[in-house]
Design an enzyme around this catalytic site. Structure first.
Site, short mmCIF file in Angstrom:
data_model
loop_
_atom_site.label_atom_id
_atom_site.label_comp_id
_atom_site.label_asym_id
_atom_site.label_seq_id
_atom_site.Cartn_x
_atom_site.Cartn_y
_atom_site.Cartn_z
N TYR A 136 39.19 -19.98 13.25
CA TYR A 136 38.65 -20.38 11.95
C TYR A 136 37.51 -21.36 12.19
O TYR A 136 37.73 -22.48 12.63
CB TYR A 136 39.78 -21.00 11.11
CG TYR A 136 39.40 -21.44 9.71
CD1 TYR A 136 38.21 -21.06 9.11
CD2 TYR A 136 40.27 -22.25 8.98
CE1 TYR A 136 37.89 -21.46 7.82
CE2 TYR A 136 39.96 -22.67 7.69
CZ TYR A 136 38.77 -22.27 7.12
OH TYR A 136 38.47 -22.68 5.84
N LYS A 164 37.65 -16.06 11.31
CA LYS A 164 37.20 -16.32 9.95
C LYS A 164 35.97 -17.19 10.08
O LYS A 164 36.05 -18.35 10.47
CB LYS A 164 38.29 -17.03 9.14
CG LYS A 164 37.85 -17.40 7.73
CD LYS A 164 38.90 -18.22 6.99
CE LYS A 164 38.38 -18.66 5.62
NZ LYS A 164 39.37 -19.51 4.90
#
Length: 292
Positions: A136, A164
């Site tokens: 992330y 992400k």
């Protein structure tokens, strides 16, 4: 060949709170709403889920409850990130133990680190579990960017399968240098179509909390080859997305859900209620979209 954990729209689901803790009955209702409306994955205990204000006992309980409630109907990705590597390992092991399909691990924040430190941090987490790891990268919050060359190194670790990515400027380079079976998800609701055009596979979305069906359609139409329709959906949602990020997320999306009658409670401090001016803008926007 590694398969994506999901393709389409995953919801970065909020955590409903009362003054006494997590409202599990409401969380269950939200999970059922998401699945009923066609969401492709549920991401629990992320930024939008306010994991940073959860004690470990509560954090773990929310992951366990979500996994059991979803019951394999869609993949559950558990947020287990920390700026303490050993703590992140502990949370990740627990998520695997209770049946999460994957974990989402944010870059260390505040103490930050070097690119070498990032590699060692995520490598140790990945080696501690067998389930897939989603990196992330959200430099706007953490003050730290995973550079594409570091993503490439990490993508060579078997169970680091996706990222992400909130830094849209480096998506093209990441996709071009990483293995073809490494998945990139958008972390920005307003940049889903551009990311898909570069080869991304979906979005981990805030707006899906209130419009899961439309968020799913945004991605599904593109992946089905109807790029023009997906483009139109993306553009049609821009004013709503702008309103949902008019203040620090998840303040506006929780306010929106409450306006829509979902009764999810407030954010925990240090997040506070919206200003009256911004609240009225959000309220009018929801009316404009026929959501209230």
């Amino acid at each position: 060949m590694r398969k994506p954990i999901f393709t389409g729209a995953g919801v970065a689901i909020i955590t409903p709170f009362t003054e006494n803790g997590v409202n599990y009955d409401k969380l269950g209702e939200l999970i059922e709403f998401q699945i009923r409306e066609g969401i492709d994955s549920i991401i629990i205990c992320g930024t939008t889920g306010e994991a940073s204000t959860m004690p470990d006992e509560e954090h773990k309980a929310v992951i366990k409850y979500t996994v059991e409630k979803v019951n394999k109907r869609v993949p559950v990705i558990a947020g287990t990130g920390s700026n303490d590597t050993i703590h992140a390992v502990e949370l990740s092991k627990y998520a695997e133990e209770v049946g999460a399909d994957a974990i989402l691990s944010v870059t260390p924040y505040y103490n930050k680190t070097t690119q070498k430190g990032l590699y060692e941090h995520f490598k140790l987490i990945a080696e501690s579990i067998k389930i897939p790891v989603v990196l992330y990268n959200v430099p706007g919050r953490t003050g730290l960017n995973i550079e594409p060359k570091t993503v490439k190194q990490l993508a060579e670790i078997e169970n680091i399968v996706a990222i992400k990515e909130c830094n849209i400027n480096q998506v093209g380079e990441i996709i071009s240098i990483c293995p073809p079976d490494f998945t990139v998800y958008s972390g920005n609701d307003d940049m889903v179509v551009p990311l898909l055009a570069l080869g991304g596979k979906g979005v981990i979305s805030v707006m899906a909390n209130i419009i899961p069906k439309k968020t799913h359609e945004l991605v599904a139409t593109f992946l089905d080859g109807n790029v023009e329709e997906s483009r139109k959906i993306q553009l049609s949602l821009l004013n709503l997305i702008k309103a949902l990020f008019i203040e620090v997320s998840p303040i506006p999306v929780k306010a929106a859900m409450n306006l829509m009658g979902m009764e999810v409670g407030k954010c925990r401090l240090p997040l506070t209620d919206m200003t009256e001016k911004n609240f009225e803008i959000l309220k009018q926007t929801l009316k404009d979209y026929g959501l209230i």
